[in-house]
Each structure stands twice: as structure tokens, then as C-alpha cells.
Design a protein around this motif. Structure first.
Motif, mmCIF file in Angstrom:
data_model
loop_
_atom_site.group_PDB
_atom_site.id
_atom_site.type_symbol
_atom_site.label_atom_id
_atom_site.label_comp_id
_atom_site.label_asym_id
_atom_site.label_seq_id
_atom_site.Cartn_x
_atom_site.Cartn_y
_atom_site.Cartn_z
ATOM 1 N N ILE A 73 0.827 -1.266 0.080
ATOM 2 C CA ILE A 73 0.001 0.158 -0.024
ATOM 3 C C ILE A 73 0.768 1.421 0.085
ATOM 4 O O ILE A 73 0.780 2.222 -0.649
ATOM 5 N N LEU A 74 1.831 1.362 1.016
ATOM 6 C CA LEU A 74 2.878 2.495 1.028
ATOM 7 C C LEU A 74 3.568 2.458 -0.235
ATOM 8 O O LEU A 74 3.842 3.711 -0.976
ATOM 9 N N ASP A 92 6.805 13.032 2.165
ATOM 10 C CA ASP A 92 6.199 13.782 3.038
ATOM 11 C C ASP A 92 4.594 13.652 2.990
ATOM 12 O O ASP A 92 3.713 13.885 3.607
ATOM 13 N N GLU A 93 4.034 13.162 1.670
ATOM 14 C CA GLU A 93 2.708 13.109 1.308
ATOM 15 C C GLU A 93 2.323 11.554 1.323
ATOM 16 O O GLU A 93 1.202 11.117 1.088
ATOM 17 N N SER A 94 3.324 10.513 1.409
ATOM 18 C CA SER A 94 2.849 9.157 1.431
ATOM 19 C C SER A 94 2.094 8.649 2.765
ATOM 20 O O SER A 94 1.483 7.663 2.614
ATOM 21 N N GLY A 95 2.226 9.335 3.781
ATOM 22 C CA GLY A 95 1.565 8.863 5.172
ATOM 23 C C GLY A 95 2.389 7.866 5.753
ATOM 24 O O GLY A 95 1.861 7.073 6.574
ATOM 25 N N ALA A 96 3.818 7.635 5.480
ATOM 26 C CA ALA A 96 4.792 6.757 6.218
ATOM 27 C C ALA A 96 4.714 7.225 7.446
ATOM 28 O O ALA A 96 4.739 8.379 7.934
ATOM 29 N N GLU A 122 4.877 5.583 -5.325
ATOM 30 C CA GLU A 122 4.963 5.590 -6.824
ATOM 31 C C GLU A 122 3.937 6.690 -7.526
ATOM 32 O O GLU A 122 4.254 7.275 -8.420
ATOM 33 N N GLN A 123 2.583 6.567 -6.984
ATOM 34 C CA GLN A 123 1.734 7.625 -7.359
ATOM 35 C C GLN A 123 2.289 9.163 -7.144
ATOM 36 O O GLN A 123 1.648 9.758 -8.097
#
Length: 67
Positions: A30-31, A43-47, A36-37
Motif C-alpha cells: 500500500i505504501l 511527506d505525502e505518503s503517510g509513512a 509511486e503515485q
């Protein structure tokens, strides 16, 4: 000394080649898709802190071994 996952050991144990981002420790399907998207904008991935720490350690050890 902290323990590492099999995924971490597999990544660090050989050249990167064309491995997908999901082969990095801390980066699941999911991450990986989110990264990739978003052109790998962490910073925007939500990791979370654990995921980013695991990934950073994996990359640091790979760089030490191969660069």
C-alpha cells in the motif's frame, strides 16, 4: 544492536538493480503504491516513523555495502 527483518537482509545483501520500492524494509504494497503515485514524495505518503526509520536504515546499510 537492533534486529533486522528478512526483507531488510535480502535488500542489503545484493545490488539494487531494478528492485521495486516495495523491496525496501518498511515499505509494503500500500505504501509502495502511494509512493509511486506521488513520485516518491515521502511527506505525502503517510509513512509513519517506524516505516521511515526502517527504510532509512535499509538504504544506509545498502549504500555502505555497495557505494
Amino acid at each position: 544492536m537492533s534486529s533486522t527483518s528478512q526483507k531488510h537482509r535480502d535488500f542489503v545483501g545484493e545490488p539494487m538493480g531494478d528492485k521495486p520500492v516495495t523491496s525496501l524494509s518498511g515499505i509494503g504494497d500500500i505504501l509502495g503504491t502511494k509512493l509511486e503515485q506521488q513520485d516518491f514524495d515521502t511527506d505525502e505518503s503517510g509513512a509513519n516513523k517506524r516505516q521511515t526509520g526502517s527504510c532509512a536504515q535499509c538504504l544506509q546499510e545498502w549504500c555502505s555495502a555497495f557505494l
